[in-house]
Design a protein around this motif. Sequence first.
Motif, mmCIF file in Angstrom:
data_model
loop_
_atom_site.group_PDB
_atom_site.id
_atom_site.type_symbol
_atom_site.label_atom_id
_atom_site.label_comp_id
_atom_site.label_asym_id
_atom_site.label_seq_id
_atom_site.Cartn_x
_atom_site.Cartn_y
_atom_site.Cartn_z
ATOM 1 N N GLU A 26 -9.719 0.205 -9.661
ATOM 2 C CA GLU A 26 -8.972 -0.816 -10.396
ATOM 3 C C GLU A 26 -9.352 -2.227 -9.977
ATOM 4 O O GLU A 26 -9.187 -3.164 -10.743
ATOM 5 C CB GLU A 26 -7.464 -0.599 -10.258
ATOM 6 C CG GLU A 26 -6.908 -0.934 -8.886
ATOM 7 C CD GLU A 26 -6.778 0.252 -7.962
ATOM 8 O OE1 GLU A 26 -5.648 0.646 -7.677
ATOM 9 O OE2 GLU A 26 -7.803 0.769 -7.530
ATOM 10 N N GLY A 27 -9.897 -2.379 -8.782
ATOM 11 C CA GLY A 27 -10.273 -3.705 -8.305
ATOM 12 C C GLY A 27 -11.729 -4.063 -8.539
ATOM 13 O O GLY A 27 -12.162 -5.158 -8.197
ATOM 14 N N GLU A 28 -12.483 -3.163 -9.112
ATOM 15 C CA GLU A 28 -13.917 -3.402 -9.320
ATOM 16 C C GLU A 28 -14.181 -4.017 -10.690
ATOM 17 O O GLU A 28 -13.329 -4.005 -11.565
ATOM 18 C CB GLU A 28 -14.689 -2.084 -9.188
ATOM 19 C CG GLU A 28 -14.563 -1.412 -7.846
ATOM 20 C CD GLU A 28 -15.151 -2.222 -6.707
ATOM 21 O OE1 GLU A 28 -16.022 -3.091 -6.973
ATOM 22 O OE2 GLU A 28 -14.738 -2.006 -5.563
ATOM 23 N N ASN B 1 0.825 -1.204 0.000
ATOM 24 C CA ASN B 1 0.000 0.000 0.000
ATOM 25 C C ASN B 1 0.859 1.253 0.000
ATOM 26 O O ASN B 1 0.549 2.217 -0.686
ATOM 27 C CB ASN B 1 -0.944 0.015 1.203
ATOM 28 C CG ASN B 1 -2.080 -0.966 1.041
ATOM 29 O OD1 ASN B 1 -2.417 -1.350 -0.069
ATOM 30 N ND2 ASN B 1 -2.667 -1.376 2.152
ATOM 31 N N ARG C 28 2.252 1.630 -3.409
ATOM 32 C CA ARG C 28 1.186 2.080 -4.320
ATOM 33 C C ARG C 28 0.950 3.584 -4.170
ATOM 34 O O ARG C 28 0.799 4.301 -5.152
ATOM 35 C CB ARG C 28 -0.098 1.295 -4.022
ATOM 36 C CG ARG C 28 -1.293 1.749 -4.789
ATOM 37 C CD ARG C 28 -1.286 1.176 -6.164
ATOM 38 N NE ARG C 28 -2.552 1.482 -6.794
ATOM 39 C CZ ARG C 28 -2.657 1.941 -8.008
ATOM 40 N NH1 ARG C 28 -1.600 2.099 -8.749
ATOM 41 N NH2 ARG C 28 -3.824 2.222 -8.507
ATOM 42 N N HIS D 214 -10.394 3.350 -5.656
ATOM 43 C CA HIS D 214 -10.181 1.895 -5.733
ATOM 44 C C HIS D 214 -10.975 1.253 -6.867
ATOM 45 O O HIS D 214 -11.502 0.151 -6.736
ATOM 46 C CB HIS D 214 -10.525 1.221 -4.405
ATOM 47 C CG HIS D 214 -9.835 1.839 -3.238
ATOM 48 N ND1 HIS D 214 -8.493 1.660 -3.003
ATOM 49 C CD2 HIS D 214 -10.279 2.653 -2.250
ATOM 50 C CE1 HIS D 214 -8.144 2.321 -1.912
ATOM 51 N NE2 HIS D 214 -9.213 2.951 -1.446
#
Length: 116
Positions: A71-73, A8, A11, A69
Amino acid sequence: MAHSHESNTKRIWTVFGILSIITIVEVALGIEKPDFLFMTNLFNLNLLNWIFIILTLVKAYYIMWAFMHLEGEKANLRWTIVAPLVFLIIYLIFIILIEGNYVFEVFHNSQYKWLF
């Protein structure tokens, strides 16, 4: 647990670096104003302004991608969020350019003088 904290942190620094580079490019172009970009027009707007608009949209998209967030969906959820915003931003840019061009033409071709 420490491994996810490190990823994290990495990132966050990566996102910070990418957004900083884009911002530095924008500031450098704003200070220098290269003639080949500033004097070349495309759709009644110089290329330098188009570059600013595009880089700002890239930054906005990347902020949504990283900090919301996305990118994770799943793709459908991403498009549900991104598509209306992209449409509204493009529409806003279109309206601003049309109105700005109209105001310029009114002051340029009439008896009214520039007050600003």
